[in-house]
Design a protein around this motif. Sequence first.
Motif, mmCIF file in Angstrom:
data_model
loop_
_atom_site.group_PDB
_atom_site.id
_atom_site.type_symbol
_atom_site.label_atom_id
_atom_site.label_comp_id
_atom_site.label_asym_id
_atom_site.label_seq_id
_atom_site.Cartn_x
_atom_site.Cartn_y
_atom_site.Cartn_z
ATOM 1 N N TYR A 264 53.659 26.903 4.372
ATOM 2 C CA TYR A 264 53.574 25.457 4.157
ATOM 3 C C TYR A 264 52.183 25.018 4.586
ATOM 4 C CZ TYR A 264 54.595 25.168 9.193
ATOM 5 O OH TYR A 264 54.564 25.326 10.556
ATOM 6 N N ILE A 265 51.803 23.832 4.216
ATOM 7 C CA ILE A 265 50.495 23.300 4.561
ATOM 8 C C ILE A 265 50.707 22.232 5.624
ATOM 9 C CG2 ILE A 265 48.432 22.141 3.704
ATOM 10 C CD1 ILE A 265 49.117 23.396 0.934
ATOM 11 N N ASN A 266 50.063 22.415 6.784
ATOM 12 C CA ASN A 266 50.263 21.470 7.893
ATOM 13 C C ASN A 266 49.409 20.215 7.723
ATOM 14 O OD1 ASN A 266 47.664 22.148 8.781
ATOM 15 N ND2 ASN A 266 48.372 23.273 10.574
ATOM 16 N N GLU A 267 49.488 19.317 8.712
ATOM 17 C CA GLU A 267 48.781 18.020 8.647
ATOM 18 C C GLU A 267 47.274 18.178 8.538
ATOM 19 O OE1 GLU A 267 50.346 18.699 12.041
ATOM 20 O OE2 GLU A 267 52.097 18.689 10.760
ATOM 21 N N ASP A 268 46.741 19.292 9.058
ATOM 22 C CA ASP A 268 45.299 19.530 9.027
ATOM 23 C C ASP A 268 44.834 20.203 7.732
ATOM 24 O OD1 ASP A 268 45.036 18.486 11.614
ATOM 25 O OD2 ASP A 268 45.462 20.435 12.523
ATOM 26 N N GLY A 269 45.789 20.488 6.844
ATOM 27 C CA GLY A 269 45.453 21.136 5.585
ATOM 28 C C GLY A 269 45.406 22.649 5.661
ATOM 29 N N ASN A 270 45.890 23.220 6.771
ATOM 30 C CA ASN A 270 45.905 24.678 6.941
ATOM 31 C C ASN A 270 47.195 25.279 6.388
ATOM 32 O OD1 ASN A 270 43.424 24.757 8.418
ATOM 33 N ND2 ASN A 270 44.538 24.030 10.200
ATOM 34 N N PHE A 271 47.079 26.468 5.824
ATOM 35 C CA PHE A 271 48.252 27.216 5.387
ATOM 36 C C PHE A 271 48.887 27.854 6.617
ATOM 37 C CE2 PHE A 271 46.238 26.562 1.471
ATOM 38 C CZ PHE A 271 47.100 26.900 0.446
ATOM 39 N N VAL A 272 50.190 27.711 6.764
ATOM 40 C CA VAL A 272 50.930 28.294 7.882
ATOM 41 C C VAL A 272 52.003 29.197 7.292
ATOM 42 C CG1 VAL A 272 52.333 27.811 9.923
ATOM 43 C CG2 VAL A 272 50.508 26.220 9.268
ATOM 44 N N PHE A 273 51.945 30.480 7.632
ATOM 45 C CA PHE A 273 52.939 31.418 7.122
ATOM 46 C C PHE A 273 54.251 31.268 7.874
ATOM 47 C CE2 PHE A 273 49.018 33.700 5.851
ATOM 48 C CZ PHE A 273 49.241 33.676 4.495
ATOM 49 N N THR A 274 55.350 31.373 7.147
ATOM 50 C CA THR A 274 56.682 31.205 7.724
ATOM 51 C C THR A 274 57.203 32.530 8.261
ATOM 52 O OG1 THR A 274 57.774 31.693 5.633
ATOM 53 C CG2 THR A 274 57.245 29.366 6.074
ATOM 54 N N ARG A 275 58.310 32.448 8.972
ATOM 55 C CA ARG A 275 58.994 33.638 9.492
ATOM 56 C C ARG A 275 59.382 34.561 8.336
ATOM 57 N NH1 ARG A 275 64.041 35.677 10.870
ATOM 58 N NH2 ARG A 275 64.143 36.544 12.972
ATOM 59 N N GLU A 276 59.845 33.970 7.246
ATOM 60 C CA GLU A 276 60.256 34.751 6.080
ATOM 61 C C GLU A 276 59.090 35.561 5.516
ATOM 62 O OE1 GLU A 276 61.076 31.513 6.548
ATOM 63 O OE2 GLU A 276 63.180 31.887 7.002
#
Length: 54
Positions: A9-21
């Motif tokens: 998902y893309i956080n508030e800062d515009g960074n991609f964050v990988f999920t547990r899955e």
Amino acid sequence: MLQENIDYYINEDGNFVFTREYHLKRGYCCKNKCLHCPWNYGREEQSDKQAENK
């Protein structure tokens, strides 16, 4: 192919964050202390007393 809201998902800062899955699909820990690391790399283990207080 990565799927938004499943693998990342893309956080508030515009960074991609990988999920547990995503991490589980990849199959290994990269040892970068990822936010959703299913192996909890780099995180302190909670003692029984800490867990009771929460």
